[in-house]
Scaffold this motif. Structure first.
Motif: not given
Length: 217
Positions: A144-148, A193-196, A199-206
């Protein structure tokens, strides 16, 4: 632009003085420094093309000057602001190749990636920003981007966060999760790579691309 009459007159006087020093009475020592001051005067006077040309004198004629890296970076910044992204890319790459010999490395590498992105060279942009993330993100598994981003060194949070955002923007432009699969299959999985994908999924949701987001997750 935006200079008052007194300031503009002062800058024009400085430009005339530096030109006289360079061409009427060429200095025996440190001509690169005079060219650098002339370029700054041109830039402050809104004459960006003249500043670009003047900085080129330093990078071309005085490659061993201590100001060369600074001149390449300043020239790149002016070119980028003028949306001359291909030329800016070349200048930023020159600074990046200097490595730890220049204090502008981090900023040049970041803008090098952006200059590629602005030319729709998304693969090339990803190469740069993933390299930045590999250096700046903390060790270990990252999901997760926030934790990273909490684990990034002090002062590097904006660099890492913005780099991750441009990775997302590049992959969105390329098609989303499928594009991530294709890119990573070609380039290899970075350790995070899981973070990619997260994070991409979160942007697509937005962006309300729900099906794409679900496939990415």
């Amino acid at each position: 632009a935006g200079n008052g009459p007194a300031t503009e007159k002062s800058l024009q006087s400085a430009i005339q003085l530096y030109n006289d020093m360079l061409y009427a009475n060429p200095p025996d020592n440190h001509p690169a420094r005079v060219f650098y001051q002339l370029a700054r005067a041109y830039q402050n006077n809104g004459e960006s093309d003249a500043a670009i040309d003047t900085l080129a004198h330093i990078t071309r004629d005085y490659p061993d000057s201590e100001l060369t890296g600074d001149a390449h970076f300043r020239r790149a910044e002016i070119l980028f602001n003028k949306r001359r992204y291909a030329e800016a890319e070349t200048e930023y790459k020159t600074v990046v190749d200097l490595g730890d010999k220049t204090p502008f490395f981090d900023n040049a590498q970041y803008k090098y990636g952006w200059s590629r992105f602005k030319q729709s060279n998304y693969d090339g942009a990803l190469d740069v920003f993933i390299t930045i993330l590999d250096r700046e993100l903390p060790a270990g598994e990252l999901y997760k981007s926030e934790n990273a981003l909490k684990g990034v060194a002090k002062g590097k949070g904006d660099l890492a966060g913005d780099s991750l955002r441009v990775v997302d923007l590049s992959l969105v432009a390329m098609g989303g999760g499928k594009a991530a699969n294709e890119y990573l299959a070609k380039k290899g999985d970075p350790r995070f790579f899981p973070l990619i994908y997260s994070s991409l999924g979160d942007m697509l949701l937005d962006k309300r691309r729900y099906t794409d987001a679900a496939q990415t997750f």
